[in-house]
Design an enzyme around this catalytic site. Structure first.
Site, PDB file in Angstrom:
ATOM      1  N   ARG A 155       0.846  -1.204   0.000  1.00  0.00           N
ATOM      2  CA  ARG A 155       0.000   0.000   0.000  1.00  0.00           C
ATOM      3  C   ARG A 155       0.880   1.253   0.000  1.00  0.00           C
ATOM      4  O   ARG A 155       1.893   1.302   0.682  1.00  0.00           O
ATOM      5  CB  ARG A 155      -0.899   0.005   1.242  1.00  0.00           C
ATOM      6  CG  ARG A 155      -2.199  -0.723   1.034  1.00  0.00           C
ATOM      7  CD  ARG A 155      -2.969  -0.946   2.308  1.00  0.00           C
ATOM      8  NE  ARG A 155      -3.147   0.221   3.166  1.00  0.00           N
ATOM      9  CZ  ARG A 155      -3.939   0.225   4.240  1.00  0.00           C
ATOM     10  NH1 ARG A 155      -4.628  -0.870   4.563  1.00  0.00           N
ATOM     11  NH2 ARG A 155      -4.049   1.295   4.992  1.00  0.00           N
ATOM     12  N   ARG A 166       0.323   8.684   9.810  1.00  0.00           N
ATOM     13  CA  ARG A 166      -0.916   8.016  10.260  1.00  0.00           C
ATOM     14  C   ARG A 166      -0.913   7.833  11.772  1.00  0.00           C
ATOM     15  O   ARG A 166      -1.945   7.972  12.416  1.00  0.00           O
ATOM     16  CB  ARG A 166      -1.063   6.665   9.547  1.00  0.00           C
ATOM     17  CG  ARG A 166      -1.470   6.827   8.092  1.00  0.00           C
ATOM     18  CD  ARG A 166      -1.101   5.624   7.266  1.00  0.00           C
ATOM     19  NE  ARG A 166      -1.868   4.450   7.632  1.00  0.00           N
ATOM     20  CZ  ARG A 166      -1.477   3.204   7.363  1.00  0.00           C
ATOM     21  NH1 ARG A 166      -0.336   2.979   6.755  1.00  0.00           N
ATOM     22  NH2 ARG A 166      -2.229   2.202   7.693  1.00  0.00           N
TER      23      ARG A 166
HETATM   24  P1  AP5 Z   1      -4.066  -5.166   9.412  1.00  0.00           P
HETATM   25  O1  AP5 Z   1      -5.070  -6.167   9.823  1.00  0.00           O
HETATM   26  O2  AP5 Z   1      -4.008  -4.744   7.990  1.00  0.00           O
HETATM   27  O3  AP5 Z   1      -4.128  -3.902  10.382  1.00  0.00           O
HETATM   28  P2  AP5 Z   1      -5.214  -2.735  10.461  1.00  0.00           P
HETATM   29  O4  AP5 Z   1      -5.362  -2.394  11.898  1.00  0.00           O
HETATM   30  O5  AP5 Z   1      -6.442  -3.099   9.697  1.00  0.00           O
HETATM   31  O6  AP5 Z   1      -4.367  -1.603   9.755  1.00  0.00           O
HETATM   32  P3  AP5 Z   1      -4.734  -0.552   8.618  1.00  0.00           P
HETATM   33  O7  AP5 Z   1      -3.414   0.081   8.266  1.00  0.00           O
HETATM   34  O8  AP5 Z   1      -5.496  -1.139   7.488  1.00  0.00           O
HETATM   35  O9  AP5 Z   1      -5.595   0.392   9.393  1.00  0.00           O
HETATM   36  P4  AP5 Z   1      -5.761   1.857   9.125  1.00  0.00           P
HETATM   37  O10 AP5 Z   1      -6.718   2.131  10.203  1.00  0.00           O
HETATM   38  O11 AP5 Z   1      -4.550   2.720   9.139  1.00  0.00           O
HETATM   39  O12 AP5 Z   1      -6.149   1.905   7.597  1.00  0.00           O
HETATM   40  P5  AP5 Z   1      -7.544   1.948   6.875  1.00  0.00           P
HETATM   41  O13 AP5 Z   1      -7.481   0.982   5.773  1.00  0.00           O
HETATM   42  O14 AP5 Z   1      -8.659   1.857   7.864  1.00  0.00           O
HETATM   43  O15 AP5 Z   1      -2.637  -5.735   9.863  1.00  0.00           O
HETATM   44  C1  AP5 Z   1      -1.431  -5.056   9.517  1.00  0.00           C
HETATM   45  C2  AP5 Z   1      -0.343  -6.096   9.157  1.00  0.00           C
HETATM   46  O16 AP5 Z   1      -0.030  -6.863  10.319  1.00  0.00           O
HETATM   47  C3  AP5 Z   1      -0.776  -7.109   8.093  1.00  0.00           C
HETATM   48  O17 AP5 Z   1       0.333  -7.383   7.309  1.00  0.00           O
HETATM   49  C4  AP5 Z   1      -1.201  -8.357   8.885  1.00  0.00           C
HETATM   50  O18 AP5 Z   1      -0.978  -9.542   8.152  1.00  0.00           O
HETATM   51  C5  AP5 Z   1      -0.296  -8.263  10.106  1.00  0.00           C
HETATM   52  N1  AP5 Z   1      -0.950  -8.726  11.336  1.00  0.00           N
HETATM   53  C6  AP5 Z   1      -2.205  -8.411  11.740  1.00  0.00           C
HETATM   54  N2  AP5 Z   1      -2.469  -8.955  12.929  1.00  0.00           N
HETATM   55  C7  AP5 Z   1      -1.322  -9.620  13.287  1.00  0.00           C
HETATM   56  C8  AP5 Z   1      -0.946 -10.373  14.432  1.00  0.00           C
HETATM   57  N3  AP5 Z   1      -1.789 -10.567  15.455  1.00  0.00           N
HETATM   58  N4  AP5 Z   1       0.298 -10.894  14.482  1.00  0.00           N
HETATM   59  C9  AP5 Z   1       1.173 -10.709  13.464  1.00  0.00           C
HETATM   60  N5  AP5 Z   1       0.871 -10.006  12.349  1.00  0.00           N
HETATM   61  C10 AP5 Z   1      -0.350  -9.460  12.262  1.00  0.00           C
HETATM   62  O19 AP5 Z   1      -7.559   3.430   6.320  1.00  0.00           O
HETATM   63  C11 AP5 Z   1      -6.671   3.867   5.311  1.00  0.00           C
HETATM   64  C12 AP5 Z   1      -6.880   5.339   5.075  1.00  0.00           C
HETATM   65  O20 AP5 Z   1      -8.234   5.600   4.622  1.00  0.00           O
HETATM   66  C13 AP5 Z   1      -6.706   6.259   6.289  1.00  0.00           C
HETATM   67  O21 AP5 Z   1      -5.349   6.578   6.554  1.00  0.00           O
HETATM   68  C14 AP5 Z   1      -7.530   7.483   5.876  1.00  0.00           C
HETATM   69  O22 AP5 Z   1      -6.844   8.277   4.963  1.00  0.00           O
HETATM   70  C15 AP5 Z   1      -8.721   6.832   5.148  1.00  0.00           C
HETATM   71  N6  AP5 Z   1      -9.823   6.559   6.076  1.00  0.00           N
HETATM   72  C16 AP5 Z   1     -10.306   5.329   6.430  1.00  0.00           C
HETATM   73  N7  AP5 Z   1     -11.306   5.459   7.316  1.00  0.00           N
HETATM   74  C17 AP5 Z   1     -11.456   6.784   7.547  1.00  0.00           C
HETATM   75  C18 AP5 Z   1     -12.303   7.536   8.386  1.00  0.00           C
HETATM   76  N8  AP5 Z   1     -13.201   6.949   9.200  1.00  0.00           N
HETATM   77  N9  AP5 Z   1     -12.194   8.886   8.373  1.00  0.00           N
HETATM   78  C19 AP5 Z   1     -11.305   9.497   7.555  1.00  0.00           C
HETATM   79  N10 AP5 Z   1     -10.448   8.844   6.741  1.00  0.00           N
HETATM   80  C20 AP5 Z   1     -10.526   7.490   6.740  1.00  0.00           C
END
Ligand code: AP5
Length: 209
Positions: A155, A166
């Protein structure tokens, strides 16, 4: 069951939500996934949010609230949902309370060092959005998604500068939601540091499943 998954980027919200849907039988609604799909489709929404998301900043509240309101009005969300990545600001949480009442908010707790380790090794399927990790959760065939065979990629917002942004945005705008929901008696803390199976156990325990 209506659940909100709260936690810093990389806490594992998306990974756990993909597993939790089988346990709680409600749709997983991720605003990040919706935005990334819009970007991939080059829709007007995608064109509007691409630069914001790539830089690690938040999309504006009005756009995001409208999107979630519309998604929660769909049939499959009437029995409940897992909201992943929404709300992310106090105004979003206040708006959500006007159109839906969450039953519980899971707060996935994890230190910054682990976040950096997880995000710098994350790979995502271009086609279905499934998450992988170069060390902790490798796809069976290199660079191909186990679920749909799509190509996995890094990403744009998983580059170090965007990750730091972030985390800063999380601390300033999202972390205040922890107190907001604790005061309402909805918050459940989940230790997100261990491996996925252990986190699933912690999640089930927190919800009494
Ligand atoms: P993963 O499960 O992908 O983690 P996550 O918490 O879902 O992380 P994200 O980066 O997707 O969350 P985010 O909140 O920043 O992004 P979002 O997509 O919501 O795990 C991460 C990694 O670790 C993976 O490789 C996984 O395999 C590994 N892993 C997971 N669990 C593990 C474990 N227990 N042990 C070992 N490894 C593990 O948002 C993206 C962007 O969209 C934002 O920055 C913003 O610009 C926009 N956006 C989204 N929602 C909003 C909102 N409500 N308001 C405004 N902007 C928004």
């Amino acid at each position: 069951m209506k659940l909100i998954f709260l936690g810093p980027p990389g806490a594992g919200k998306g990974t756990l939500a993909a597993k939790a849907v089988d346990l709680v039988k409600v749709p997983h609604i991720s605003t990040g996934v919706i935005f990334r799909s819009a970007i991939a489709a080059q829709s007007p929404l995608g064109r509007k949010v691409k630069a914001i998301i790539d830089s690690g900043k938040l999309v504006d509240d009005d756009t995001t609230i409208e999107l979630v309101k519309e998604r929660l009005s769909q049939g499959d969300a009437q029995k409940g949902y897992i909201l992943d990545g929404f709300p992310r600001t106090i105004p979003q949480a206040e708006a959500l309370a006007e159109f839906s009442s969450a039953d519980k908010v899971l707060n996935f707790d994890i230190p910054d060092a682990k976040v950096l380790e997880r995000l710098s090794g994350r790979r995502v399927c271009k086609k279905c959005g499934a998450n992988y990790h170069v060390l902790f959760n490798k796809p069976k065939k290199e660079s191909l998604c186990d679920a749909c065979g799509g190509e996995v990629y890094i990403r744009e917002d998983d580059k170090e500068e965007a990750i730091r942004k972030r985390l800063e945005v999380y601390r300033d705008q999202t972390a205040p939601l922890i107190d907001f929901y604790r005061k309402k008696g909805l918050l459940l803390d989940v230790d997100a540091r261990p491996g996925t199976d252990e986190v699933v156990k912690n999640f089930k325990q927190a919800l009494g499943l």
